[in-house]
Design a protein around this motif. Structure first.
Motif, short mmCIF file in Angstrom:
data_model
loop_
_atom_site.label_atom_id
_atom_site.label_comp_id
_atom_site.label_asym_id
_atom_site.label_seq_id
_atom_site.Cartn_x
_atom_site.Cartn_y
_atom_site.Cartn_z
N LEU A 143 0.94 -1.32 -0.03
CA LEU A 143 -0.06 0.09 -0.13
C LEU A 143 0.88 1.15 -0.17
O LEU A 143 0.46 2.35 -0.62
CB LEU A 143 -0.88 0.07 1.32
N GLU B 168 2.83 1.47 -3.75
CA GLU B 168 1.82 1.54 -5.07
C GLU B 168 1.44 3.00 -5.15
O GLU B 168 1.35 3.32 -6.32
CB GLU B 168 0.65 0.97 -4.66
N ILE B 169 1.71 3.99 -4.29
CA ILE B 169 1.30 5.42 -4.34
C ILE B 169 2.22 5.93 -5.31
O ILE B 169 1.91 6.49 -6.34
CB ILE B 169 0.95 6.00 -2.97
N VAL C 82 1.83 4.54 -8.70
CA VAL C 82 0.87 4.90 -9.81
C VAL C 82 0.96 6.32 -10.19
O VAL C 82 0.64 6.81 -11.23
CB VAL C 82 -0.54 4.74 -8.65
N ILE C 83 1.42 7.13 -9.13
CA ILE C 83 1.62 8.59 -9.74
C ILE C 83 2.41 8.54 -11.06
O ILE C 83 2.22 9.36 -11.79
CB ILE C 83 2.01 9.36 -8.49
#
Lengths: 619, 289
Positions: free
Chosen positions: B128, B131-132, B135-136
């Motif tokens: 978690l 992934e941020i 993804v950005i």
């Protein structure tokens, strides 16, 4: 008789009939409910694309019922899930108390739901909406005393929603002198911006309560947890979709795309839609984070349901063909997998009597079918290909990226990743790990509970392979009702302006590779030796019979430490604080209404004296 | 292709072990030690199982990895190896990558070892986190090129100056931080932390199961390296170029790992939400302007 009136008559009639005849034998109730649902469902299903209308006038209002393709879409969902839930309830509610009450409330809820989708005027819409709310309230308080608090909360929130909707209806009537949807659609453009804002926000509260959009979601976790499990499935699967149905009506039928002319547009989306999208995305993220730290399977699923409805609201807010198609696809997906999961958790409760994660574990060998259902359910929920969950999420992301709404996209991605955490917690703490000894001899649930779950699981696989069939239907809904060009799609290939995915190829690759690996792996080696659960690596120590080796309590402790700032805040506590302060404020009234007879007598005397003085003075 | 991937990945790990040993003034194992280990494990006759999911997990994990590999273009020069990448896009890759991880987590769950469960819980928490920024970074690339297709993103990087490492450096930095977490090397080896939870999820797997898991690990490392090469280093025209680029990427995370101790679990999650994400968001704002 018009089919639409016939459907409603069957449904409402059967629920009363089953209640009265059910006093004779409980089997009669279920039979009547099943027959009525099948009959009404068949009649309803045959109205595909017919747009059957039935109207009459009552007390000066036009009452219009119509099966348009949008109502068909949502109505069929309600019928299919309703049928599954009734079959499931037959075994689940067996030998429980007050079956008649349960069956009546369930039937009337389904009837109310169908009533909502076929209404084409605001009066009958509100009427059926209230029937649905009241009957579902009866379900929430099924377990009487322990359900009191949840029941009151659900009731109060629903009332707030209903009153704001009623207010909006009055406003509309005062301006258009009609309650018909088609009149409203025509007149909406002429409304002033202030009136539009008022109507949009009132309807948003009305539908948002039912769809549990944050911050109107607080009733959902409690009500879902306390209502009987089969009904929880219907609650999350269908009743919450009625809020979504309302939002679709609001954004695409009432206002019919004329919002952009009155409001500022952001990234090509009118401001109300854009705000709704943000509400949806933040709901998805925050509810997911809260879901991760729950220690209760039903509360976890309830928060997850809130989060998933956030995605759908996001899609509706996008106001683009792809976004709406994604939202509707995800709505169907959510209905399927959440009903599966709630039914599976209900099955676990049925056998073990608990839904606390910390008391369960290792049920996979005892309840393999239920495990399989939960497995497919969480794969769909998490949006992992090749099942259907991926398709809905793919369309939403593509829509977001097409419209360059990057920040929304990132929030949504984050929410979707966080969903993996609670998915794993759900399946691990119930089905995997070590099994408590008292569950060593439980059995799988009866077939009437297994069958609906398994059929729905097959449906997710099917939709994962051929999303075309559903997207085609959604495209028809979009083009006939909204005049939006349906999403581009041929057979199994999904297209958008930015990319494409062939779902059939994905399914085939995964399938072929898996079969190859599996066959190779199992032919090259002899069978493995099976060992008991406690036979694990424990650094040489032999675990005794009462050593708990199941890691279930505080499963994501580091995570909750990391996000403690978010978890500290709670809309529920905020409302409670507001309520308390209001209570203190109204406490001032007690100085007037003391409850003492003498004080009241004094008031009467003073009043008479004043009357006397004034009458003298006036004359 | 999967076999090549596994061999390459495992060899990189062998070289990595050698380099770590040399930094720590040890001699270190031979470069091909990891491959030899896996072959030895494959030749084991007996194995114990804890149940169906435990038995299926390594199969499903490797299925997930091979499926991911099928949607990633390996070579893009005159003799391209595109596999099925024209049938899926980046969003598909992002989600199908999780398939194998989920399967492995389920298998580890059924093993009944509390350490495995703790490892999975830590792994998901860390995921978690990383992934941020990942993804950005991907959103930056997708918006910049106005496509979600990996093939188009490669095609857009036709000259060295247009490689995304130079063209959108913010995305690259954010993605590289995510890469550290994804590879699970030193500061981010929280999920397997050998000294704390006895190597976590795979701790109950042995024999043929471990062999498959190790193959999968090598292959998955290769998948991630190729994905990053495609995204930021303009893909690879020849196999030699592919090896050079992927090995360079491998070395980056290796060197970071050698000199850093392990994070605590919640630190390894919240770390990614701070600077890496902020850098990514700066890049995103720049792209939108």
């Amino acid at each position: 008789m018009k089919p639409v009136a016939l459907v409603l008559l069957i449904l409402f009639g059967s629920s009363i009939l089953s209640y009265t005849l059910g006093k004779v034998h409980s089997l009669i109730e279920n039979t009547i409910a099943l027959i009525a649902l099948l009959w009404a469902g068949t009649v309803f299903a045959m109205q595909y694309g017919v747009s059957d209308t039935f109207s009459f006038s009552m007390a000066g209002f036009d009452i219009v019922w119509r099966i348009s393709i949008l109502s068909w879409f949502f109505g069929m969902m309600a019928f299919i899930i309703g049928l599954g839930v009734v079959i499931y309830s037959m075994a689940f509610m067996k030998d429980k108390e007050r079956i008649g009450y349960y069956c009546f409330a369930l039937c009337i809820t389904i009837a109310g739901t169908i009533g909502i989708v076929v209404s084409a005027d605001l009066i009958s819409f509100f009427f059926f909406w209230e029937i649905m709310t009241w009957s579902s309230f009866l379900m929430v308080i099924y377990y009487r005393y322990e359900a009191q608090k949840a029941g009151i909360k659900y009731f109060v929130m629903s009332l707030i929603g209903a009153y704001s909707m009623l207010l909006a209806i009055f406003l509309i009537y005062s301006h258009t002198h009609s309650t018909r949807f088609d009149v409203l659609t025509v007149m909406w453009e002429n409304f002033s911006s202030g009136l539009q804002i008022a109507l949009l926000s009132l309807f948003f509260v009305g539908f948002g309560v039912k769809a549990a959009i944050m911050p109107l979601h607080t009733w959902a976790p409690d009500a879902y947890r306390i209502s009987p499990s089969p009904f929880t499935a219907f609650f999350s699967g269908i009743l919450s979709k009625m809020g979504i149905f309302g939002l679709i009506l609001l954004f695409y039928v009432f206002s019919a795309g004329s919002l952009a002319a009155h409001f500022v547009t952001v990234n090509g989306v009118a401001l109300p839609g854009y705000l709704l999208a943000w509400f949806g995305a933040l709901t998805a993220l925050i509810a997911t984070i809260i879901a991760i730290v729950q220690d209760d399977a039903k509360r976890l699923l309830a928060y997850s349901s809130v989060a998933q409805l956030g995605y759908i609201a996001l899609g509706i807010g996008l106001s683009s063909s792809l976004g709406l198609a994604g939202a509707m696809f995800h709505a169907v997906n959510h209905t399927i997998f959440k009903v599966m999961l709630f039914m599976a958790v209900g099955a676990v409760i049925y056998r073990t009597g608990t839904y606390k994660f910390s008391e369960l574990g290792g049920l996979i060998t005892r309840m393999p079918y239920t495990f399989f259902v939960v497995l497919l359910g969480i794969i769909t929920l998490a949006g992992i290909p090749p099942l259907s969950g991926f398709v809905g999420k793919w369309m939403l992301y593509e829509a977001l990226l097409q419209q360059k709404m990057v920040f929304l996209a990132i929030v949504t991605f984050a929410a979707s990743t966080a969903a993996f955490l609670y998915c794993y917690r759900l399946i691990f703490t119930i089905f995997l790990g070590q099994r408590p000894e008292r569950f060593d001899h439980i059995k799988e649930v009866p077939w009437s509970m297994r069958a609906p779950m398994l059929l729905l699981s097959l449906l997710t696989i099917y939709l994962g392979m051929y999303p075309y069939h559903l997207i085609d239907l959604i495209g028809k809904v979009e083009s006939t009702l909204f005049g939006i060009v349906p999403v581009d799609m041929s057979q199994s290939v999904l297209f958008s302006r930015m990319g494409s995915v062939n779902t059939l190829t994905v399914m085939n690759i995964v399938g072929v590779v898996f079969v190859l690996v599996f066959v190779l792996f199992n032919t090259l080696y002899k069978r493995s030796r099976k060992v008991v659960l406690k036979d694990i690596h424990t650094s040489g120590e032999v675990p005794g019979p009462h050593i708990n080796l199941h890691y279930a309590v505080d499963f994501y402790q580091p995570f909750s430490r990391g996000v403690s700032a978010i978890l500290k805040r709670s809309a529920d506590r905020l409302y409670a604080a507001i309520g308390e302060n209001l209570e203190n404020l109204f406490d001032l009234m007690r100085y007037i209404y003391t409850g003492n007879g003498q004080t009241y007598a004094m008031y009467v005397v003073i009043f008479l004296a004043l009357l006397f003085v004034f009458s003298q003075w006036l004359v | 292709m999967p076999f090549v991937g596994a061999a390459v990945g495992l060899t990189y790990m062998g070289i990595g072990r050698k380099i770590i040993a040399r930094v720590q003034h040890r001699y270190g194992p031979p470069i091909f030690q990891n491959i030899v280990d896996v072959l030895k494990l494959y030749s084991k006759k007996t194995a114990i199982t804890h149940g169906v999911m435990f038995h299926l997990a390594p199969n499903l994990a490797i299925t997930g990895t091979i499926s991911t590999l099928m949607f990633i273009p390996i070579l893009s020069g005159d003799y391209p190896i595109r596999l099925f990448s024209f049938q899926g896009d980046l969003l598909l890759i992002m989600y199908i990558m999780v398939f194998g991880c989920l399967a492995m987590a389920l298998g580890a769950g059924q093993s009944g070892n509390p350490n495995s469960a703790i490892g999975v819980s830590r792994g998901l928490t860390q995921m978690l986190g990383y992934e941020i920024p990942f993804v950005i970074a991907l959103v930056i690339l997708m918006v910049q090129n106005n496509t979600t297709s990996l093939l188009d993103i490669i095609a857009a990087q036709n000259t060295v100056a247009r490689w995304n490492i130079f063209h959108s450096p913010f995305a690259f930095i954010a993605a590289m931080f995510a890469f550290l977490g994804m590879m699970g090397n030193k500061p981010f080896d929280v999920p397997i932390a050998p000294a704390e939870i006895a190597s976590g999820p795979p701790s109950e797997f042995g024999g043929k199961y471990l062999a498959l898991m190790q193959t999968n690990r090598g292959m998955f490392a290769f998948v991630k390296l190729v994905l990053y090469t495609d995204l930021f280093l303009g893909g690879a025209a020849t196999f030699v170029a592919l090896l050079v680029k992927t090995f360079a990427l491998y070395l980056v995370q290796l060197f970071v790992g050698i000199v850093n101790p392990r994070f605590r679990t919640e630190q390894s999650m919240t770390f990614f939400w701070k600077w890496p994400s902020v850098i990514g968001l700066i890049g995103l704002v720049l792209v939108l302007l």
